[in-house]
Motif scaffolding. Structure first.
Motif, PDB file in Angstrom:
ATOM      1  N   SER A 261       7.420  38.157 -34.413  1.00 31.31           N
ATOM      2  CA  SER A 261       7.584  37.151 -33.362  1.00 31.31           C
ATOM      3  C   SER A 261       6.278  36.400 -33.119  1.00 31.31           C
ATOM      4  CB  SER A 261       8.042  37.815 -32.053  1.00 31.31           C
ATOM      5  OG  SER A 261       9.306  38.420 -32.214  1.00 31.31           O
ATOM      6  N   LYS A 322       7.173  40.677 -19.621  1.00 29.65           N
ATOM      7  CA  LYS A 322       7.943  39.430 -19.460  1.00 29.65           C
ATOM      8  C   LYS A 322       7.359  38.274 -20.261  1.00 29.65           C
ATOM      9  CE  LYS A 322       9.612  40.194 -14.710  1.00 29.65           C
ATOM     10  NZ  LYS A 322       8.541  40.997 -14.106  1.00 29.65           N
ATOM     11  N   LYS A 325       8.634  37.985 -23.727  1.00 31.22           N
ATOM     12  CA  LYS A 325      10.013  37.501 -23.776  1.00 31.22           C
ATOM     13  C   LYS A 325      10.074  35.992 -23.541  1.00 31.22           C
ATOM     14  CE  LYS A 325      14.642  38.179 -21.927  1.00 31.22           C
ATOM     15  NZ  LYS A 325      15.512  38.923 -20.988  1.00 31.22           N
ATOM     16  N   GLU A 326       9.328  35.533 -22.545  1.00 30.20           N
ATOM     17  CA  GLU A 326       9.387  34.120 -22.184  1.00 30.20           C
ATOM     18  C   GLU A 326       8.737  33.226 -23.233  1.00 30.20           C
ATOM     19  OE1 GLU A 326       7.616  34.084 -18.315  1.00 30.20           O
ATOM     20  OE2 GLU A 326       9.331  35.111 -17.382  1.00 30.20           O
ATOM     21  N   GLY A 329      10.059  35.063 -27.187  1.00 28.40           N
ATOM     22  CA  GLY A 329      11.447  35.470 -27.371  1.00 28.40           C
ATOM     23  C   GLY A 329      11.603  36.905 -27.824  1.00 28.40           C
ATOM     24  N   TRP A 330      10.579  37.731 -27.580  1.00 30.21           N
ATOM     25  CA  TRP A 330      10.603  39.136 -28.016  1.00 30.21           C
ATOM     26  C   TRP A 330      10.852  40.049 -26.825  1.00 30.21           C
ATOM     27  CZ3 TRP A 330       7.969  43.316 -26.202  1.00 30.21           C
ATOM     28  CH2 TRP A 330       8.102  44.517 -26.927  1.00 30.21           C
ATOM     29  N   GLU A 331      11.654  41.072 -27.015  1.00 28.70           N
ATOM     30  CA  GLU A 331      11.741  42.152 -26.039  1.00 28.70           C
ATOM     31  C   GLU A 331      12.171  43.427 -26.749  1.00 28.70           C
ATOM     32  OE1 GLU A 331      14.755  41.760 -23.013  1.00 28.70           O
ATOM     33  OE2 GLU A 331      16.058  40.611 -24.340  1.00 28.70           O
ATOM     34  N   LYS A 333      14.326  46.516 -27.611  1.00 26.56           N
ATOM     35  CA  LYS A 333      15.787  46.710 -27.573  1.00 26.56           C
ATOM     36  C   LYS A 333      16.186  48.181 -27.632  1.00 26.56           C
ATOM     37  CE  LYS A 333      16.503  42.394 -30.199  1.00 26.56           C
ATOM     38  NZ  LYS A 333      15.163  42.243 -30.815  1.00 26.56           N
TER      39      LYS A 333
END
Length: 355
Positions: A261, A322, A325-326, A329-331, A333
């Motif tokens: 990412s 956060k 992610k913002e 685009g990674w979080e 899972k």
């Protein structure tokens, strides 16, 4: 942004899992590693996994080089020429916390010296994107949770390993600033890991520590497989639900994907960025939570004894992720069950690691 990625320290735990994701995404990989705390077998296993998944040919090259030797390192860049690498992921470094307190000069010489050589050669050979493998240790004795990227760094770091990570972040920051208004600006992404655990679901690659593990879960899994008699839990009188330390554990597959990412983020954003991201789940689990989860995954009793607190340990530490992610685009899972399931697949299939 497919192309060739230079992966320093790529034969190690996180490096090998990241290479799996890079190859899957269509990148070519050149690994630079002196194999002092890793094994070439990890890369052979990555090739095997790719073949199992139907990919017969992968472009994965290992060059056994000590990065503290600038001339030897330059042979890697000479092989591919100017612009030969689209970016670099920098994992290489000594990483044993306890050892770093016993031989701090070795850690400063190795971790800082190798990084300085790398940056100099990347600049010379027109590779100006770098993802740096940092650590939540840079936050030192932070007590306000969750930890964000704005949490102060540097104060309360208790070991030379952590200080090298903090110092390299500073070096990268200064170097990036020096290039902002030039014809050759740099992109720098710093990833601060929390506690990576688990393995590739195949059980073919995983964490392979030299000697007694320095981290909780490799030790727990070695107790489960019979290599260690019992686990020592350092303190059970913290202000936590069961009295043991609480940490943010992240599956290595999620963590590895964070590097992919980061590379793709650099390809789509401005060419002169400097970004820092926490990679964690935002959840905290205690030592005893982890022991119980591993007992469930392995079907084995994990014996433990309560010991004294370790100097410098804090009660609770978990991430706010956060920003990753913002921005990228990674979080994360995968949860605790998958972490322990995959760690057990690795440990039970390879009770003595790669040996």
């Amino acid at each position: 942004m497919a192309g060739r990625v230079l992966v320093t320290g790529g034969a190690g735990f996180i490096g090998s899992h990241t290479i799996y994701h890079l190859l899957k995404a269509g990148y070519s990989c050149t690994v630079v590693d002196n194999l002092c705390n890793s094994s070439q077998k990890s890369l052979d296993r990555v090739r095997s996994i790719m073949e199992d998944e139907g990919v017969k040919e992968v472009d994965l090259d290992l060059m056994e080089v000590d990065m503290c030797d600038s001339k030897a390192l330059e042979t890697v860049f000479e092989k591919y020429g100017a612009g030969g690498f689209t970016c670099c992921i920098h994992f290489a470094g000594l990483k044993a916390v306890g050892e770093s307190m016993q031989v701090p000069l070795l850690y400063y010489q190795n971790n800082l010296g190798s990084t300085l050589n790398l940056l100099e050669l990347m600049d010379k050979y027109d590779c100006r994107r770098i993802v740096f493998s940092s650590s939540a240790t840079v936050y030192g004795a932070a007590t306000t949770m969750p930890i964000t990227e704005d949490t102060p760094t540097g104060a309360g770091i208790t070991n030379a390993y952590g200080r090298t990570k903090y110092m390299i972040e500073g070096i990268l920051g200064d170097f990036h600033k020096s290039k902002v208004k030039t014809e050759k600006p740099w992109s720098v992404v710093i990833l601060r890991y929390f506690n990576p655990v688990g393995a590739h679901p195949s059980g073919k690659i995983g964490e392979n520590p030299n000697g007694p593990p320095n981290n909780l879960m490799p030790y727990v899994s070695q107790v489960a497989v019979g290599r260690r008699e019992f686990l020592t839990v350092f303190g059970n009188d913290y202000d936590t639900p069961d009295g043991t330390g609480v940490r943010d554990y992240i599956h290595v597959m999620d963590l590895a994907e964070g590097h992919l990412s980061a590379i793709e983020h650099m390809a789509t954003k401005a060419t002169d960025q400097y970004k820092v991201f926490n990679l964690g789940t935002g959840n905290g689990y205690s030592v005893l939570d982890m022991v119980k989860a591993m007992e469930k995954a392995s079907g084995k009793e994990i014996k433990y004894k309560i010991g004294e607190r370790r100097p410098g340990d804090i009660a609770t530490c978990y991430a706010d992720a956060k920003a990753a992610k913002e921005d990228m685009g990674w979080e994360a899972k995968l949860g605790l069950e998958e972490m322990c399931r995959d760690l057990w697949a690795w440990q039970s299939s390879n009770p003595n690691g790669f040996e």
